[in-house]
Design a protein around this motif. Sequence first.
Motif, PDB file in Angstrom:
ATOM      1  N   GLN A   1       0.804  -1.735   0.013  1.00 32.67           N
ATOM      2  CA  GLN A   1      -0.176  -0.271   0.058  1.00 32.67           C
ATOM      3  C   GLN A   1       1.195   1.014  -0.047  1.00 32.67           C
ATOM      4  O   GLN A   1       1.689   1.430   0.946  1.00 32.67           O
ATOM      5  N   VAL A   2       0.691   2.141  -1.023  1.00 31.10           N
ATOM      6  CA  VAL A   2       1.262   3.088  -1.709  1.00 31.10           C
ATOM      7  C   VAL A   2       1.260   4.534  -0.886  1.00 31.10           C
ATOM      8  O   VAL A   2       1.580   4.851  -0.086  1.00 31.10           O
ATOM      9  N   GLN A   3      -0.394   4.202  -0.609  1.00 32.79           N
ATOM     10  CA  GLN A   3      -1.065   5.803   0.089  1.00 32.79           C
ATOM     11  C   GLN A   3      -2.516   4.881   0.693  1.00 32.79           C
ATOM     12  O   GLN A   3      -3.125   3.895   0.055  1.00 32.79           O
TER      13      GLN A   3
ATOM     14  N   GLU B   1      -2.081   0.861  -4.558  1.00 34.71           N
ATOM     15  CA  GLU B   1      -1.660  -0.363  -4.082  1.00 34.71           C
ATOM     16  C   GLU B   1      -0.338  -0.761  -5.369  1.00 34.71           C
ATOM     17  O   GLU B   1      -0.321  -0.112  -6.496  1.00 34.71           O
ATOM     18  N   ARG B   2       0.929  -1.024  -4.938  1.00 39.37           N
ATOM     19  CA  ARG B   2       1.859  -0.975  -5.787  1.00 39.37           C
ATOM     20  C   ARG B   2       1.800  -2.760  -5.789  1.00 39.37           C
ATOM     21  O   ARG B   2       2.239  -3.270  -4.681  1.00 39.37           O
TER      22      ARG B   2
END
Length: 189
Positions: free
Chosen positions: A39-41, A45-46
Amino acid sequence: MAMTELDGDFIFLTFALTESARALHAIEQVDLLAAVRVQVQPGVERREMQSVFDHIRLALQFSANVSKIFWPHQNAAARGQRLRKLANLPDRHALADRRLRNHIEHIDERLDDWTTPSPRPFLSTQMILHADYPHGERRDEVINATAVVYDAQSNSVILFGDIFSLSDLRQAVLDVQGKCSEALTKAAA
């Protein structure tokens, strides 16, 4: 026989056993890496992509190497037949299918064919369809507009329209690996 002197068939069987282990490891890594989510923010998601395709390529290349040992090109047919007999492998086997090998060995020719209808719809040369990717027309568009697709839900690779199950490939490699191991055990006795 001295420890440094080995029969050629023993060397081929050892090579096939080693390449089998490498293929199986790579297939296992595909499953693990395709499941990575960071979770990038919030709401973003990456997911792994390049490392998944790196391991797909390794799995396919190592599997193709095993295939070449037991089901070689015509000028080495006698060697392949002899090694299949030693390992108790049938002439017809999942790894005998040359379609996968040919895609890997002749990727430039496959790209020539794939890019011939130019300009063509182009999304990417490689794409992952994760299990939560929507089904339907959009999914089909991605498959048609991408050279190499990994479908995580079916655990298969689609190379230029041909579908190859990694689960089936794993089973075929396991079969060859087991039979190589048995043949080497007999040869060492």
